[in-house]
Design a protein around this motif. Structure first.
Motif, PDB file in Angstrom:
ATOM      1  N   PRO A 161       0.840  -1.199   0.000  1.00 16.85           N
ATOM      2  CA  PRO A 161       0.000   0.000   0.000  1.00 16.85           C
ATOM      3  C   PRO A 161       0.876   1.250   0.000  1.00 16.85           C
ATOM      4  O   PRO A 161       2.101   1.144   0.060  1.00 16.85           O
ATOM      5  CB  PRO A 161      -0.773  -0.129   1.314  1.00 16.85           C
ATOM      6  N   ASP A 162       0.244   2.421  -0.054  1.00 17.02           N
ATOM      7  CA  ASP A 162       0.955   3.682   0.153  1.00 17.02           C
ATOM      8  C   ASP A 162       0.141   4.506   1.136  1.00 17.02           C
ATOM      9  O   ASP A 162      -0.199   5.651   0.895  1.00 17.02           O
ATOM     10  CB  ASP A 162       1.144   4.410  -1.180  1.00 17.02           C
ATOM     11  N   SER A 163      -0.164   3.844   2.242  1.00 13.73           N
ATOM     12  CA  SER A 163      -0.953   4.481   3.300  1.00 13.73           C
ATOM     13  C   SER A 163      -0.108   4.509   4.572  1.00 13.73           C
ATOM     14  O   SER A 163       0.915   3.824   4.668  1.00 13.73           O
ATOM     15  CB  SER A 163      -2.243   3.689   3.526  1.00 13.73           C
ATOM     16  N   GLU A 164      -0.552   5.281   5.542  1.00 11.47           N
ATOM     17  CA  GLU A 164       0.240   5.445   6.766  1.00 11.47           C
ATOM     18  C   GLU A 164       0.184   4.175   7.604  1.00 11.47           C
ATOM     19  O   GLU A 164      -0.862   3.822   8.145  1.00 11.47           O
ATOM     20  CB  GLU A 164      -0.271   6.662   7.539  1.00 11.47           C
ATOM     21  N   THR A 165       1.300   3.488   7.695  1.00 14.57           N
ATOM     22  CA  THR A 165       1.360   2.216   8.410  1.00 14.57           C
ATOM     23  C   THR A 165       2.260   2.284   9.634  1.00 14.57           C
ATOM     24  O   THR A 165       2.456   1.289  10.319  1.00 14.57           O
ATOM     25  CB  THR A 165       1.895   1.115   7.493  1.00 14.57           C
ATOM     26  N   CYS A 166       2.847   3.449   9.872  1.00 12.82           N
ATOM     27  CA  CYS A 166       3.729   3.538  11.036  1.00 12.82           C
ATOM     28  C   CYS A 166       3.718   4.938  11.594  1.00 12.82           C
ATOM     29  O   CYS A 166       3.371   5.871  10.918  1.00 12.82           O
ATOM     30  CB  CYS A 166       5.136   3.093  10.677  1.00 12.82           C
ATOM     31  N   CYS A 167       4.112   5.134  12.762  1.00 13.78           N
ATOM     32  CA  CYS A 167       4.451   4.127  13.760  1.00 13.78           C
ATOM     33  C   CYS A 167       3.755   4.528  15.060  1.00 13.78           C
ATOM     34  O   CYS A 167       3.600   5.713  15.328  1.00 13.78           O
ATOM     35  CB  CYS A 167       5.951   4.082  14.016  1.00 13.78           C
ATOM     36  N   TYR A 168       3.345   3.547  15.844  1.00 15.66           N
ATOM     37  CA  TYR A 168       2.705   3.833  17.114  1.00 15.66           C
ATOM     38  C   TYR A 168       3.665   4.590  18.035  1.00 15.66           C
ATOM     39  O   TYR A 168       4.809   4.195  18.146  1.00 15.66           O
ATOM     40  CB  TYR A 168       2.254   2.534  17.790  1.00 15.66           C
ATOM     41  N   PRO A 169       3.250   5.636  18.708  1.00 13.88           N
ATOM     42  CA  PRO A 169       1.897   6.196  18.754  1.00 13.88           C
ATOM     43  C   PRO A 169       1.689   7.365  17.776  1.00 13.88           C
ATOM     44  O   PRO A 169       0.625   7.972  17.807  1.00 13.88           O
ATOM     45  CB  PRO A 169       1.799   6.704  20.188  1.00 13.88           C
ATOM     46  N   SER A 170       2.655   7.680  16.957  1.00 17.13           N
ATOM     47  CA  SER A 170       2.543   8.846  16.060  1.00 17.13           C
ATOM     48  C   SER A 170       2.482   8.392  14.607  1.00 17.13           C
ATOM     49  O   SER A 170       3.484   8.398  13.901  1.00 17.13           O
ATOM     50  CB  SER A 170       3.742   9.780  16.252  1.00 17.13           C
ATOM     51  N   THR A 171       1.289   7.979  14.182  1.00 19.73           N
ATOM     52  CA  THR A 171       1.148   7.464  12.821  1.00 19.73           C
ATOM     53  C   THR A 171       1.330   8.607  11.828  1.00 19.73           C
ATOM     54  O   THR A 171       0.589   9.579  11.837  1.00 19.73           O
ATOM     55  CB  THR A 171      -0.238   6.828  12.654  1.00 19.73           C
TER      56      THR A 171
END
Ligand SMILES: *[C@@H]1O[C@H](CO)[C@@H](O)[C@H](O)[C@H]1NC(C)=O
Ligand SMILES: *[C@@H]1O[C@H](CO)[C@@H](O)[C@H](O)[C@H]1NC(C)=O
Ligand SMILES: *[C@@H]1O[C@H](CO)[C@@H](O)[C@H](O)[C@H]1NC(C)=O
Length: 320
Positions: free
Chosen positions: A257-267
């Protein structure tokens, strides 16, 4: 459990074309962690392909002494045979999955569960210690820098394996295997499968490792999953140009994908992608799970697990 596959890939493609590449401000070797991002709105225009309807020629066949030799083509040709491949990868991140034994055990357990749920045949693990031995019956690479490993399902044969560091400071890993799947994929006798973890600046090495393991399979038979630390535009071009630097050969057929996948806690960041340069390969379904072990552990910088199902042409046969 119900599999909630979503058609996110069309969205991802739209985003790839709507936004440019996230440029990272950095002077030297990065450390494991997030860096400040600057958005550069360099627009990439999608290529438009128009398909002309086949011209229906009104030949008057009755004026002929011969029976007609040509029958009109049906409006829709038979679909070309395809094979489907599913990948899964996850980066629970080192604070949990390389240092805390209880968190490592929980992450490995979740990893196995999601691999099974995804139905994947190719799996990548990043910053997950012990993943290479976690899937019974699977074949695996060794674990390389920052606990990066790549695995293939039972029935897939491993011909060669390797990996190593792809950063100047020795903190970024690559795992690569030359494999033979139990079915024919495109014109590929073998596939070059990789789990990749480039750093927050353009990679400096790694291509020689990929070439030494995969040889010519890099040209049009490569599949890589991982945390690329750059968005899709940076994988295919821009200052990072990671695919060309690391694999070469054909440019990617897709990056999803090209979606926000990271990172906890600041996606914030579109870093996890599946990429292949098999010509004609197309993503069918993309699934991004939410963060996993929240509430049980700190999970600093955990990435979301990602699975992608894609089709590739089956072996092409010549007509006549
Ligand atoms: C086809 O050719 C025949 C014989 O020349 C003629 O009688 C007929 O009208 C033609 N039909 C068309 C659709 O042109
Ligand atoms: C068939 O077409 C040819 C060439 O156009 C023409 O010379 C001939 O008269 C036509 N025959 C009939 C039966 O219409
Ligand atoms: C591949 O996936 C497509 C779309 O889900 C499906 O229609 C097709 O039957 C699958 N092909 C194979 C060989 O599994």
């Amino acid at each position: 459990m119900i599999r909630m596959w979503t058609g996110l890939w069309t969205l991802a493609l739209q985003e790839l074309f709507a936004h440019g590449q996230n440029e990272l401000i950095e002077s030297n070797c990065d450390v494991q962690g997030m860096l400040q991002l600057k958005l550069q709105p360099d627009i990439v225009k999608p290529e438009t392909t128009t398909t002309e309807p086949a011209e229906a020629s009104a030949a008057n066949l009755s004026n002929s002494s011969q029976p007609p030799l040509v029958t009109l083509m049906p409006t829709q040709a038979l679909p070309a045979p395809v094979v489907n491949i599913t990948t899964f990868h996850w980066e629970p991140h080192w604070q949990c999955a390389e240092t805390d034994s209880a968190c490592i055990a929980a992450a490995l357990s979740k990893f196995k569960e999601l691999v099974s749920e995804s139905g994947a045949q190719i799996v990548g693990a990043l910053e997950l210690k012990g993943a290479s031995g976690a899937l019974p019956g699977w074949s695996s690479s060794k674990e390389y820098e920052d606990a990066v490993s790549v695995m293939v399902a039972p029935g897939w044969q491993v011909l060669k394996e390797g990996g190593g560091n792809i950063r100047c400071d020795g903190q970024r890993g690559l795992a690569v295997m030359l494999v033979k799947p139990p079915f024919q994929v495109s014109n590929c006798d073998t596939l070059c499968v990789m789990a990749v973890h480039p750093g927050h600046s353009p990679i400096q090495s790694g291509e020689s490792i990929v070439k030494s393991v995969c040889g010519d399979a890099t040209t049009s038979c490569a599949i890589a999953v991982g945390d690329w630390n750059v968005d899709a535009a940076g994988v295919v071009g821009g200052s990072f140009n990671t695919w060309q630097r690391l694999v070469g050969g054909n440019p990617p057929s897709f990056v999803v994908p090209d979606s926000e996948t990271c990172c906890y806690p600041s996606t914030c960041c579109k870093f996890d992608h599946v990429v292949t340069n098999i010509p004609g390969a197309e993503p069918l379904q993309v699934h991004v799970w939410p963060y996993q072990l929240l509430g049980q552990f700190g999970m600093d910088e955990e990435h979301m697990p990602v699975a992608v199902r894609f089709s590739a042409p089956a072996k092409t046969t010549l007509i006549g």
